[in-house]
Scaffold this active site. Structure first.
Site, PDB file in Angstrom:
ATOM      1  N   ARG A  52       0.866  -1.178   0.000  1.00 21.68           N
ATOM      2  CA  ARG A  52       0.000   0.000   0.000  1.00 21.68           C
ATOM      3  C   ARG A  52       0.904   1.230   0.000  1.00 21.68           C
ATOM      4  O   ARG A  52       2.119   1.112   0.092  1.00 21.68           O
ATOM      5  CB  ARG A  52      -1.032  -0.007   1.155  1.00 21.68           C
ATOM      6  CG  ARG A  52      -0.702  -0.738   2.397  1.00 21.68           C
ATOM      7  CD  ARG A  52       0.465  -0.179   3.156  1.00 21.68           C
ATOM      8  NE  ARG A  52       0.328   1.253   3.350  1.00 21.68           N
ATOM      9  CZ  ARG A  52       1.322   2.097   3.553  1.00 21.68           C
ATOM     10  NH1 ARG A  52       2.585   1.673   3.587  1.00 21.68           N
ATOM     11  NH2 ARG A  52       1.109   3.382   3.709  1.00 21.68           N
ATOM     12  N   GLY A  53       0.270   2.400  -0.116  1.00 21.72           N
ATOM     13  CA  GLY A  53       1.058   3.621  -0.304  1.00 21.72           C
ATOM     14  C   GLY A  53       1.097   3.920  -1.797  1.00 21.72           C
ATOM     15  O   GLY A  53       1.394   3.029  -2.606  1.00 21.72           O
ATOM     16  N   ALA A  54       0.802   5.175  -2.148  1.00 22.21           N
ATOM     17  CA  ALA A  54       0.545   5.505  -3.556  1.00 22.21           C
ATOM     18  C   ALA A  54       1.673   5.095  -4.517  1.00 22.21           C
ATOM     19  O   ALA A  54       1.434   4.349  -5.481  1.00 22.21           O
ATOM     20  CB  ALA A  54       0.226   6.997  -3.669  1.00 22.21           C
ATOM     21  N   ARG A  95      -7.549  -0.315  -6.522  1.00 20.90           N
ATOM     22  CA  ARG A  95      -7.818   0.748  -5.542  1.00 20.90           C
ATOM     23  C   ARG A  95      -8.036   2.053  -6.327  1.00 20.90           C
ATOM     24  O   ARG A  95      -7.337   2.304  -7.303  1.00 20.90           O
ATOM     25  CB  ARG A  95      -6.659   0.898  -4.540  1.00 20.90           C
ATOM     26  CG  ARG A  95      -6.535  -0.307  -3.600  1.00 20.90           C
ATOM     27  CD  ARG A  95      -5.612  -0.029  -2.427  1.00 20.90           C
ATOM     28  NE  ARG A  95      -6.223   0.836  -1.441  1.00 20.90           N
ATOM     29  CZ  ARG A  95      -5.539   1.377  -0.405  1.00 20.90           C
ATOM     30  NH1 ARG A  95      -4.252   1.134  -0.269  1.00 20.90           N
ATOM     31  NH2 ARG A  95      -6.152   2.155   0.468  1.00 20.90           N
ATOM     32  N   GLN A 198      -1.324   2.112  10.093  1.00 21.90           N
ATOM     33  CA  GLN A 198      -0.076   2.234   9.303  1.00 21.90           C
ATOM     34  C   GLN A 198       1.001   2.957  10.112  1.00 21.90           C
ATOM     35  O   GLN A 198       2.189   2.702   9.918  1.00 21.90           O
ATOM     36  CB  GLN A 198      -0.339   3.007   7.998  1.00 21.90           C
ATOM     37  CG  GLN A 198      -1.129   2.239   6.959  1.00 21.90           C
ATOM     38  CD  GLN A 198      -2.603   2.574   7.027  1.00 21.90           C
ATOM     39  OE1 GLN A 198      -3.139   2.895   8.089  1.00 21.90           O
ATOM     40  NE2 GLN A 198      -3.278   2.469   5.904  1.00 21.90           N
ATOM     41  N   ASP A 239      -1.962  10.883  -1.930  1.00 24.03           N
ATOM     42  CA  ASP A 239      -2.383   9.878  -2.919  1.00 24.03           C
ATOM     43  C   ASP A 239      -2.819  10.512  -4.233  1.00 24.03           C
ATOM     44  O   ASP A 239      -2.830   9.848  -5.270  1.00 24.03           O
ATOM     45  CB  ASP A 239      -3.518   9.028  -2.351  1.00 24.03           C
ATOM     46  CG  ASP A 239      -2.971   8.144  -1.246  1.00 24.03           C
ATOM     47  OD1 ASP A 239      -2.812   8.642  -0.114  1.00 24.03           O
ATOM     48  OD2 ASP A 239      -2.647   6.978  -1.533  1.00 24.03           O
ATOM     49  N   ASN A 249      -5.199  12.504   1.007  1.00 16.70           N
ATOM     50  CA  ASN A 249      -4.272  11.637   1.746  1.00 16.70           C
ATOM     51  C   ASN A 249      -5.082  10.851   2.776  1.00 16.70           C
ATOM     52  O   ASN A 249      -6.300  11.021   2.920  1.00 16.70           O
ATOM     53  CB  ASN A 249      -3.166  12.477   2.413  1.00 16.70           C
ATOM     54  CG  ASN A 249      -2.034  11.611   2.933  1.00 16.70           C
ATOM     55  OD1 ASN A 249      -1.562  10.715   2.237  1.00 16.70           O
ATOM     56  ND2 ASN A 249      -1.616  11.816   4.165  1.00 16.70           N
ATOM     57  N   LYS A 250      -4.384  10.000   3.502  1.00 13.20           N
ATOM     58  CA  LYS A 250      -5.003   9.105   4.483  1.00 13.20           C
ATOM     59  C   LYS A 250      -6.000   9.852   5.366  1.00 13.20           C
ATOM     60  O   LYS A 250      -5.729  10.958   5.823  1.00 13.20           O
ATOM     61  CB  LYS A 250      -3.888   8.470   5.332  1.00 13.20           C
ATOM     62  CG  LYS A 250      -4.329   7.521   6.417  1.00 13.20           C
ATOM     63  CD  LYS A 250      -5.253   6.430   5.945  1.00 13.20           C
ATOM     64  CE  LYS A 250      -4.736   5.615   4.797  1.00 13.20           C
ATOM     65  NZ  LYS A 250      -5.754   4.775   4.137  1.00 13.20           N
TER      66      LYS A 250
HETATM   67  O1  MRU Z   1      -4.342   3.156   2.453  1.00 10.26           O
HETATM   68  P1  MRU Z   1      -2.865   3.342   2.245  1.00 10.26           P
HETATM   69  O2  MRU Z   1      -2.027   2.775   3.332  1.00 10.26           O
HETATM   70  O3  MRU Z   1      -2.449   2.931   0.857  1.00 10.26           O
HETATM   71  O4  MRU Z   1      -2.689   4.923   2.305  1.00 10.26           O
HETATM   72  C1  MRU Z   1      -1.405   5.472   2.146  1.00 10.26           C
HETATM   73  C2  MRU Z   1      -1.372   6.937   2.347  1.00 10.26           C
HETATM   74  O5  MRU Z   1      -2.375   7.585   2.547  1.00 10.26           O
HETATM   75  C3  MRU Z   1      -0.049   7.616   2.202  1.00 10.26           C
HETATM   76  O6  MRU Z   1       0.015   8.733   3.030  1.00 10.26           O
HETATM   77  C4  MRU Z   1       0.084   8.075   0.736  1.00 10.26           C
HETATM   78  O7  MRU Z   1      -0.055   6.974  -0.137  1.00 10.26           O
HETATM   79  C5  MRU Z   1       1.362   8.731   0.475  1.00 10.26           C
HETATM   80  S1  MRU Z   1       2.670   7.570   0.697  1.00 10.26           S
HETATM   81  C6  MRU Z   1       3.995   7.854  -0.076  1.00 10.26           C
END
Ligand code: MRU
Length: 349
Positions: A52-54, A95, A198, A239, A249-250
């Site tokens: 996970r993470g963009a 996603r 996370q 994201d 973002n999250k």
């Molecule tokens: O749901 P996730 O864990 O994929 O969400 C990740 C985030 O929101 C991060 O902050 C975002 O992807 C930037 S990470 C480099």
């Protein structure tokens, strides 16, 4: 292993034939690797948050296309493109919010266009390039973002934006790595980041692995921390960034930005230009993933909520550009982001 200090973790590896992913669902308890050879399994791994993470999602999908092309070419020299297009559609559906997924798939599709023979070598080279350029972008953003922090201070981060969320080094966590190495970050606070934790599971693990001291806080403690003067900067990833500078973002990021402005704490967003979506006018057009209520109703597989309660579980929120002090990209820093400044950065108009 990287030659940089405070940077030892890599969670995505190409073995020569397969894709290896560190299963982030099991961290920090277990470090278990999954080996994938089927593009459908790659899409599933993205959906299920193995990775996970963009940026990490985009890189993983790029390798997924390599796997798809290998299989399709072995099956049919005529029909391989159509099969790969179907696999790309499956990967794209994994996603919805992180635009890096669609960005990477667009690059892989463009690379496919001119190929007349075995597509794997060219596609693998493209996936590797996307992977390596992401790490290079993170290092550059680390330097640029650290340069904004005038004097040693405490910082707060949210979710996980580190090596686990990217090709390596990290976006916001990359800035924190660089700033810590340069003596500009004295202390890191990390939100635990409900419901997936996370922050507690991944950010804390990364920072401990790499020798950077970290204190976790419950998400609800952030405003109090700011009021106490514990942090000068909130540093987060993104994201998707819309053309006017609104930032997805999250979930919880928007609340941090509101609180930061109220308390005079500065707010930095760190993201490669692959996260900027100039096709979206503003943040209201960013698709927000709604995940299963079970993620909120349970903790580590145990039901914690009262029986009969439901849950609403948006995985992301949108912070308006006016609450953002700086967007840091590999191409440069945009202070007080707005439509014109972002267009200039992206070379539009
Ligand atoms: O749901 P996730 O864990 O994929 O969400 C990740 C985030 O929101 C991060 O902050 C975002 O992807 C930037 S990470 C480099």
């Amino acid at each position: 292993m990287s030659e940089h200090v405070h940077d030892t973790i890599r969670a995505i590896h190409w073995t020569g034939e397969r894709l290896k992913l560190l299963d982030q669902r099991l961290l920090p308890r277990d470090s278990r690797w999954l080996e994938l050879e089927d593009p459908g399994a790659v899409a599933q791994a993205i959906r299920d948050m193995v990775v996970r993470g963009a940026p990490a999602i985009g890189i993983t999908a790029a390798y997924g296309v390599v796997l798809a092309a290998g299989r399709a070419w072995a099956r049919s020299r005529e029909g391989w493109r159509e099969q790969v297009e179907m696999d790309i559609a499956r990967l794209a559906a994994a996603r919805p919010t992180a635009v890096n997924l669609f960005w990477a798939l667009d690059h892989m599709r463009a690379c496919m266009a001119g190929i007349e023979r075995d597509p794997v070598p060219a596609l693998l080279a493209e996936a590797r390039r996307i992977h390596e350029e992401d790490i290079a972008a993170n290092r550059r953003m680390g330097e640029l973002g650290a340069g904004l922090i005038a004097e040693p201070c405490g910082v707060l981060t949210h979710c996980n934006t580190g090596s686990l969320a990217t090709g390596g080094y990290g976006t916001a966590l990359g800035v924190i790595r660089s700033a810590y190495a340069g003596g500009r970050v004295r202390h890191v606070y990390a939100d635990e980041t409900r419901p997936w934790l996370q922050g507690a599971r991944l950010t804390a693990w990364e920072l401990v692995q790499d020798g950077i001291p970290v204190d976790l806080i419950a998400d609800g403690a952030a405003a109090h921390l700011m009021k106490q003067g514990g942090v000068r900067w909130v540093i987060v990833g993104s994201d998707r960034i819309a053309a006017n500078g609104d930032v997805a973002n999250k979930i919880g990021t928007y609340g941090l930005a509101v609180s930061a402005r109220y308390h005079g704490v500065r707010f930095m967003v760190v993201a490669p230009t692959s996260t900027v979506d100039m096709g979206l006018d503003d943040g209201s057009a960013i698709p927000i993933e709604i995940r299963s209520p079970e993620e909120v109703l349970t903790l580590a597989g145990q039901r914690v909520a009262a029986e009969g309660a439901g849950a609403w579980n948006p995985a992301f929120d949108v912070t308006p550009a006016e609450l953002v002090d700086a967007i840091v990209t590999e191409r440069g820093v945009v202070l007080n982001p707005n439509r014109a400044r972002l267009a200039a950065l992206m070379g539009y108009g």
